[in-house]
Write a protein that holds these residues in place. Structure first.
Motif, PDB file in Angstrom:
ATOM      1  N   ARG A 199     -15.840  51.019  -1.540  1.00 15.50           N
ATOM      2  CA  ARG A 199     -15.254  52.019  -2.423  1.00 15.50           C
ATOM      3  C   ARG A 199     -15.530  51.698  -3.883  1.00 15.50           C
ATOM      4  NH1 ARG A 199      -9.048  52.477  -4.164  1.00 15.50           N
ATOM      5  NH2 ARG A 199      -9.789  50.604  -5.236  1.00 15.50           N
ATOM      6  N   ASP A 200     -15.477  50.399  -4.220  1.00 15.64           N
ATOM      7  CA  ASP A 200     -15.627  49.964  -5.603  1.00 15.64           C
ATOM      8  C   ASP A 200     -17.078  49.653  -5.969  1.00 15.64           C
ATOM      9  OD1 ASP A 200     -12.914  50.302  -5.791  1.00 15.64           O
ATOM     10  OD2 ASP A 200     -12.431  48.178  -5.568  1.00 15.64           O
ATOM     11  N   ARG A 201     -18.004  50.156  -5.161  1.00 16.96           N
ATOM     12  CA  ARG A 201     -19.444  50.083  -5.443  1.00 16.96           C
ATOM     13  C   ARG A 201     -19.923  48.644  -5.673  1.00 16.96           C
ATOM     14  NH1 ARG A 201     -21.332  52.999  -9.957  1.00 16.96           N
ATOM     15  NH2 ARG A 201     -23.292  53.395  -8.867  1.00 16.96           N
ATOM     16  N   GLY A 202     -19.427  47.749  -4.789  1.00 12.57           N
ATOM     17  CA  GLY A 202     -19.922  46.382  -4.799  1.00 12.57           C
ATOM     18  C   GLY A 202     -19.171  45.419  -5.679  1.00 12.57           C
ATOM     19  N   VAL A 203     -18.100  45.872  -6.320  1.00  8.79           N
ATOM     20  CA  VAL A 203     -17.318  45.016  -7.214  1.00  8.79           C
ATOM     21  C   VAL A 203     -16.077  44.504  -6.501  1.00  8.79           C
ATOM     22  CG1 VAL A 203     -15.965  44.940  -9.354  1.00  8.79           C
ATOM     23  CG2 VAL A 203     -18.135  46.187  -9.286  1.00  8.79           C
ATOM     24  N   ALA A 204     -15.805  43.211  -6.647  1.00 10.72           N
ATOM     25  CA  ALA A 204     -14.580  42.610  -6.113  1.00 10.72           C
ATOM     26  C   ALA A 204     -14.039  41.649  -7.151  1.00 10.72           C
ATOM     27  CB  ALA A 204     -14.850  41.886  -4.804  1.00 10.72           C
ATOM     28  N   ASP A 205     -12.776  41.811  -7.502  1.00 11.19           N
ATOM     29  CA  ASP A 205     -12.125  40.946  -8.498  1.00 11.19           C
ATOM     30  C   ASP A 205     -12.933  40.861  -9.788  1.00 11.19           C
ATOM     31  OD1 ASP A 205      -9.993  40.332  -6.746  1.00 11.19           O
ATOM     32  OD2 ASP A 205     -11.176  38.749  -5.798  1.00 11.19           O
ATOM     33  N   GLY A 206     -13.475  42.004 -10.198  1.00 13.70           N
ATOM     34  CA  GLY A 206     -14.209  42.071 -11.450  1.00 13.70           C
ATOM     35  C   GLY A 206     -15.622  41.536 -11.405  1.00 13.70           C
ATOM     36  N   ARG A 207     -16.083  41.140 -10.220  1.00  7.22           N
ATOM     37  CA  ARG A 207     -17.431  40.549 -10.070  1.00  7.22           C
ATOM     38  C   ARG A 207     -18.303  41.469  -9.232  1.00  7.22           C
ATOM     39  NH1 ARG A 207     -18.561  35.088  -6.546  1.00  7.22           N
ATOM     40  NH2 ARG A 207     -20.845  35.114  -6.676  1.00  7.22           N
ATOM     41  N   GLN A 208     -19.519  41.715  -9.680  1.00  4.51           N
ATOM     42  CA  GLN A 208     -20.452  42.553  -8.932  1.00  4.51           C
ATOM     43  C   GLN A 208     -21.097  41.703  -7.835  1.00  4.51           C
ATOM     44  OE1 GLN A 208     -21.204  46.003 -10.267  1.00  4.51           O
ATOM     45  NE2 GLN A 208     -21.724  46.279  -8.114  1.00  4.51           N
ATOM     46  N   LEU A 209     -20.516  41.746  -6.630  1.00  5.22           N
ATOM     47  CA  LEU A 209     -21.044  40.942  -5.521  1.00  5.22           C
ATOM     48  C   LEU A 209     -22.306  41.563  -4.931  1.00  5.22           C
ATOM     49  CD1 LEU A 209     -17.857  39.994  -3.454  1.00  5.22           C
ATOM     50  CD2 LEU A 209     -19.031  38.658  -5.221  1.00  5.22           C
ATOM     51  N   VAL A 210     -22.327  42.892  -4.893  1.00  4.18           N
ATOM     52  CA  VAL A 210     -23.419  43.640  -4.263  1.00  4.18           C
ATOM     53  C   VAL A 210     -23.873  44.703  -5.261  1.00  4.18           C
ATOM     54  CG1 VAL A 210     -24.063  45.088  -2.295  1.00  4.18           C
ATOM     55  CG2 VAL A 210     -22.343  43.286  -2.008  1.00  4.18           C
ATOM     56  N   PRO A 211     -25.176  44.933  -5.402  1.00  8.83           N
ATOM     57  CA  PRO A 211     -25.629  45.983  -6.318  1.00  8.83           C
ATOM     58  C   PRO A 211     -25.026  47.340  -5.973  1.00  8.83           C
ATOM     59  CG  PRO A 211     -27.483  44.653  -5.584  1.00  8.83           C
ATOM     60  CD  PRO A 211     -26.305  44.235  -4.756  1.00  8.83           C
ATOM     61  N   ALA A 212     -24.572  48.049  -6.978  1.00 13.46           N
ATOM     62  CA  ALA A 212     -23.988  49.370  -6.748  1.00 13.46           C
ATOM     63  C   ALA A 212     -24.981  50.298  -6.065  1.00 13.46           C
ATOM     64  CB  ALA A 212     -23.521  49.972  -8.073  1.00 13.46           C
ATOM     65  N   ALA A 213     -26.257  50.143  -6.378  1.00 11.42           N
ATOM     66  CA  ALA A 213     -27.269  51.056  -5.832  1.00 11.42           C
ATOM     67  C   ALA A 213     -27.343  50.988  -4.317  1.00 11.42           C
ATOM     68  CB  ALA A 213     -28.636  50.750  -6.444  1.00 11.42           C
ATOM     69  N   ILE A 214     -27.177  49.804  -3.747  1.00 10.79           N
ATOM     70  CA  ILE A 214     -27.283  49.690  -2.295  1.00 10.79           C
ATOM     71  C   ILE A 214     -26.051  50.321  -1.637  1.00 10.79           C
ATOM     72  CG2 ILE A 214     -26.193  47.422  -1.947  1.00 10.79           C
ATOM     73  CD1 ILE A 214     -29.416  48.530  -0.226  1.00 10.79           C
ATOM     74  N   VAL A 215     -24.879  50.186  -2.261  1.00  9.10           N
ATOM     75  CA  VAL A 215     -23.678  50.826  -1.725  1.00  9.10           C
ATOM     76  C   VAL A 215     -23.826  52.343  -1.803  1.00  9.10           C
ATOM     77  CG1 VAL A 215     -21.184  51.073  -1.935  1.00  9.10           C
ATOM     78  CG2 VAL A 215     -22.255  48.839  -2.342  1.00  9.10           C
ATOM     79  N   ASP A 216     -24.321  52.835  -2.942  1.00 11.14           N
ATOM     80  CA  ASP A 216     -24.526  54.278  -3.084  1.00 11.14           C
ATOM     81  C   ASP A 216     -25.478  54.805  -2.014  1.00 11.14           C
ATOM     82  OD1 ASP A 216     -22.896  54.139  -5.308  1.00 11.14           O
ATOM     83  OD2 ASP A 216     -24.545  54.261  -6.761  1.00 11.14           O
ATOM     84  N   ALA A 217     -26.533  54.036  -1.738  1.00 13.23           N
ATOM     85  CA  ALA A 217     -27.532  54.479  -0.762  1.00 13.23           C
ATOM     86  C   ALA A 217     -26.968  54.544   0.651  1.00 13.23           C
ATOM     87  CB  ALA A 217     -28.744  53.552  -0.792  1.00 13.23           C
ATOM     88  N   MET A 218     -25.872  53.830   0.903  1.00 14.91           N
ATOM     89  CA  MET A 218     -25.255  53.853   2.224  1.00 14.91           C
ATOM     90  C   MET A 218     -24.623  55.197   2.550  1.00 14.91           C
ATOM     91  SD  MET A 218     -23.537  50.039   2.229  1.00 14.91           S
ATOM     92  CE  MET A 218     -22.976  50.018   3.934  1.00 14.91           C
ATOM     93  N   HIS A 219     -24.428  56.046   1.526  1.00 13.62           N
ATOM     94  CA  HIS A 219     -23.845  57.363   1.800  1.00 13.62           C
ATOM     95  C   HIS A 219     -24.492  58.474   0.981  1.00 13.62           C
ATOM     96  CE1 HIS A 219     -21.103  57.380  -1.830  1.00 13.62           C
ATOM     97  NE2 HIS A 219     -21.342  56.086  -1.731  1.00 13.62           N
TER      98      HIS A 219
END
Length: 291
Positions: A199-219
């Motif tokens: 939901r938070d496009r790869g961010v957890a506790d203020g840290r970008q763990l996963v690129p937002a682009a890959i999360v966006d591409a999942m849907h």
């Protein structure tokens, strides 16, 4: 007011009305959470939810510059003999189930051949046709392993430990590789942490763990998967629908439903394959009413 509570109550009523054999439920709306358990929240195989975790791992590796989604699989696994047309198959094709390689699911597929990835890639491809196959994700994870080492260890270090999910078990093939398309064992609350990350496009506790682009591409990067409702669109491990939601969907009712409009995630673990689609549709209706 806790905005997650009425969603939880509505889903609990649906589960109990239909007899859906749920284990656990977690609801996130905005910053509010609520959960309910019908059985102990122990770790269980979350089946194809694991495919989404593999996609996230590939996204991390791509961000590290170790590979690209559009890299031919033959370049990642150069010692594998490719079947006709196999030189055109990329990591993206494997993760979107569009390699065109025919490999029906079998409960013994990791032991039916000495090496499932070699068997899969050695078969001919029919082009970019959709065919959902655990062997496709397994082969993608083997390609990932060629650049990052053991995929289970990579996922643990780079994704799960930062999410507070420790000592996770993966089922493995006789060669020691993660099964990848399933066989990841998590609690309901742990699956929900992955849902929040999505939901938070790869961010957890203020840290970008996963690129937002890959999360966006999942849907967003949809391929045509068929004509059956809620199974007509597939992206990188994400299914489109029902309604305005998108979801990770594992066998026997493992569901992570995300509604971007409601800023909400509903996570269900269960042991009920037959009623999973009806339950997902009911959850989507509940979320559609969230304001």
């Amino acid at each position: 007011m806790n905005r997650a509570a009425p969603v939880l109550d509505a889903v609990v009523r649906q589960v109990e009305r239909t007899g859906f054999r749920a284990h656990g439920l977690h609801v996130l709306v905005g910053g509010d959470t609520a959960e309910h358990h019908w059985s102990a929240d122990v770790r269980r195989d979350v089946h194809s939810v694991a495919k989404g975790v593999v996609v996230l791992a590939v996204g991390i590796a791509e961000d590290d510059g170790l590979l690209t989604l559009d890299e031919p699989v033959g370049a990642l696994l150069p010692d594998v003999v490719l079947g006709p047309g196999g030189q055109d198959v990329t990591l993206r094709h494997l993760l979107t189930m569009t390699s065109g390689i025919d490999m029906p699911w079998s409960p013994t597929e990791t032991t039916d051949w000495p090496d499932l990835a070699r068997e899969f890639l050695g078969r001919p491809t029919a082009g970019r046709s959709f065919q959902y196959a655990n062997a496709s994700t397994y082969t993608a994870a083997r390609a990932l392993a060629a650049r990052v080492g053991d995929v289970g260890a990579f996922v643990q270090e780079r994704l799960l430990t930062p999410l507070g999910i420790d000592d996770v078990r993966w089922d493995r093939c006789p060669l020691g590789h993660v099964v990848a398309g399933a066989g990841l064992w998590l609690r309901t609350v742990e699956v929900a942490r992955i849902g929040r990350l999505l939901r938070d496009r790869g961010v957890a506790d203020g840290r970008q763990l996963v690129p937002a682009a890959i999360v966006d591409a999942m849907h967003t990067d949809w391929v045509v998967a068929g004509s059956s409702p809620s199974y007509d669109r597939y992206a990188l491990a994400g299914w489109g629908g029902p309604g305005r939601t998108w979801r990770l969907h594992g066998a026997y009712g493992q569901l992570v439903l995300l509604d971007p409009v409601a800023d909400a995630v509903v996570t269900l673990t269960a042991d009920d394959h037959e009623r999973a689609d009806v339950t997902a549709a009911a959850v989507a209706e509940v979320l559609a009413a969230v304001r």
